[in-house]
Design an enzyme around this catalytic site. Structure first.
Site, PDB file in Angstrom:
ATOM      1  N   SER A 125      87.554 -49.465  -4.113  1.00 18.13           N
ATOM      2  CA  SER A 125      87.665 -47.903  -3.815  1.00 18.13           C
ATOM      3  C   SER A 125      87.455 -47.616  -2.596  1.00 18.13           C
ATOM      4  O   SER A 125      86.842 -48.352  -1.523  1.00 18.13           O
ATOM      5  CB  SER A 125      86.234 -47.573  -4.545  1.00 18.13           C
ATOM      6  OG  SER A 125      85.992 -46.131  -4.104  1.00 18.13           O
ATOM      7  N   TYR A 150      77.238 -47.055  -7.297  1.00 16.04           N
ATOM      8  CA  TYR A 150      78.726 -47.265  -7.722  1.00 16.04           C
ATOM      9  C   TYR A 150      79.507 -47.924  -6.498  1.00 16.04           C
ATOM     10  O   TYR A 150      80.070 -48.891  -6.730  1.00 16.04           O
ATOM     11  CB  TYR A 150      79.096 -46.198  -8.048  1.00 16.04           C
ATOM     12  CG  TYR A 150      80.635 -46.105  -8.067  1.00 16.04           C
ATOM     13  CD1 TYR A 150      81.571 -46.783  -9.234  1.00 16.04           C
ATOM     14  CD2 TYR A 150      81.362 -45.509  -7.123  1.00 16.04           C
ATOM     15  CE1 TYR A 150      82.927 -46.563  -9.205  1.00 16.04           C
ATOM     16  CE2 TYR A 150      82.755 -45.500  -6.962  1.00 16.04           C
ATOM     17  CZ  TYR A 150      83.727 -46.203  -7.945  1.00 16.04           C
ATOM     18  OH  TYR A 150      84.888 -46.089  -7.990  1.00 16.04           O
ATOM     19  N   LYS A 154      81.366 -51.949  -5.939  1.00 13.21           N
ATOM     20  CA  LYS A 154      82.667 -52.333  -5.466  1.00 13.21           C
ATOM     21  C   LYS A 154      82.488 -53.171  -4.170  1.00 13.21           C
ATOM     22  O   LYS A 154      83.627 -54.190  -4.158  1.00 13.21           O
ATOM     23  CB  LYS A 154      83.361 -50.855  -5.215  1.00 13.21           C
ATOM     24  CG  LYS A 154      83.656 -49.901  -6.201  1.00 13.21           C
ATOM     25  CD  LYS A 154      84.542 -50.693  -7.161  1.00 13.21           C
ATOM     26  CE  LYS A 154      84.722 -50.067  -8.533  1.00 13.21           C
ATOM     27  NZ  LYS A 154      85.358 -50.621  -9.745  1.00 13.21           N
TER      28      LYS A 154
END
Ligand code: UD1
Length: 336
Positions: A125, A150, A154
């Protein structure tokens, strides 16, 4: 015919990628635990392409099931989408996010190592850049301390991949997505947010459909042309095609390093107000919205420099923001 495993293949980006893989002549096997989608998506994929992908309902956190799958299936590549993706939720459930997004990644890589499998594509991302110092964002921009659990999954995911690729001679590409939106032109697959949408476009389409009273625009005091935050919205079909390009690069051994990463965006930044205007044009409906305060954790602006991805992946976007919004609106109407 090359056989590709797509984990999370019934999700939003996964389902669009399965369709493009089948269109390109790949054989697809899907693993999905159905935690954030429905089995009906499998039939929709079949309706679009005329080919029913092999499907396994497996929770990748159960190591024995992962092992069992690979014992019975030989694959030429893996595209790994399966992960939790709600930024807010990740702050309350960090351990669930680390387990699901990183534990499963390790299990898959262990199977690849043990069975001498290769060619792995990872969903990363643009969140790894945080608020970049320079825009547009190139791959040379530094990875910044993650604002959310989150985002951290990544970043750590990419580190795991870098280490594993080196130690076990695995060939891996991480695609750093900007903001995927839109739906398939057949209107058979699209985004299916559970509950109140957190992302802009599903909130916009649900407001236009009368399911939400009004859209809250989070902040108009950013240092941008109209004061609202800027993002790079990419049509999900263009994003899906980037995966095929990355896979072909690995399969034909054109990659320059074991571990590579690329920005996958449209290259254009749009403000929230610009998106609203474009949506009103695409739908022919005025949108009910009001300006409210900023949302915690939001950055001012992010959009991609896609020069390297365009060149190295031999890929570029083909669809406009207007087309993406139009498809999102058609999809929303089809749901009602
Ligand atoms: C978010 C995540 C990102 C994740 C991506 C896809 C954060 C900080 N980032 O990106 O890590 O990869 O979703 O799931 O959460 N907006 C409104 N009103 C709304 C919703 C959004 O004004 O009701 C604005 C936001 O402030 C932002 C833009 O619209 O400026 C896009 O928001 P969103 O769709 O949530 O994506 P990101 O926050 O960019």
């Amino acid at each position: 015919m090359k056989k590709i495993l797509v984990t999370g293949g019934l999700g939003f980006i996964g389902s669009h990628t399965v369709v493009e893989l089948q269109n390109e002549g790949f054989e697809v096997v899907i693993i999905d635990d159905l935690s954030n989608t429905s089995i009906g998506v499998l039939d929709k994929i079949t309706e679009i392409t005329g080919i029913k992908p092999d499907f396994h309902q497996i929770d990748l956190r159960v190591k024995s099931e992962v092992k069992n799958f690979f014992e019975n299936n030989k694959v030429d590549g893996i595209i790994h989408f399966a992960a939790f993706k709600a930024v807010g939720e990740s702050m309350h459930k960090p351990l669930d996010y680390y387990e699901n997004n990183l534990g499963t990644l390790v299990y898959l890589l262990q199977e690849m190592r043990d069975r001498k499998l290769d060619n792995f594509i990872f969903s990363s991302s643009c969140t790894v850049y945080g608020q970049a110092d320079e825009l547009p964002i190139t791959e040379k921009a530094p990875v910044k301390t993650a604002e959310s659990v989150y985002g951290n999954t990544k970043q750590i995911g990419e580190e795991i991949l870098r280490d594993a690729s080196k130690a076990h001679d695995l060939n891996i590409i991480a695609l750093r997505y900007f903001n995927p939106i839109g739906a398939h032109p057949t209107v058979k697959i699209g985004e299916l947010p559970l509950g109140v949408p957190q992302n802009l476009i599903p909130f916009v389409t649900q407001t236009a459909a009368g399911m939400r009273k009004e859209l809250s625009v989070f902040g108009d005091d950013y240092d941008t042309q109209d004061g609202t935050a800027i993002r790079d919205y990419i049509h999900v079909v263009d994003l899906a095609k980037a995966h095929i390009a990355a896979l072909k690069r690995l399969i034909s051994k054109r990659n320059k390093q074991n571990f590579e990463f690329f920005n996958v965006g449209s290259g254009t930044g749009s403000s929230v107000l610009e998106v609203i205007k474009a949506f009103e044009k695409a739908s022919g409906k005025p949108l009910n919205y009001k300006i409210v305060g900023r949302r915690e954790g939001d950055i001012t602006a992010a959009f991609a420099d896609t020069t390297i991805a365009n060149k190295e992946l031999n890929w570029k976007t083909e669809k406009s923001l207007d087309e993406a919004l139009e498809s999102a609106w058609k999809w929303q109407q089809a749901q009602n």
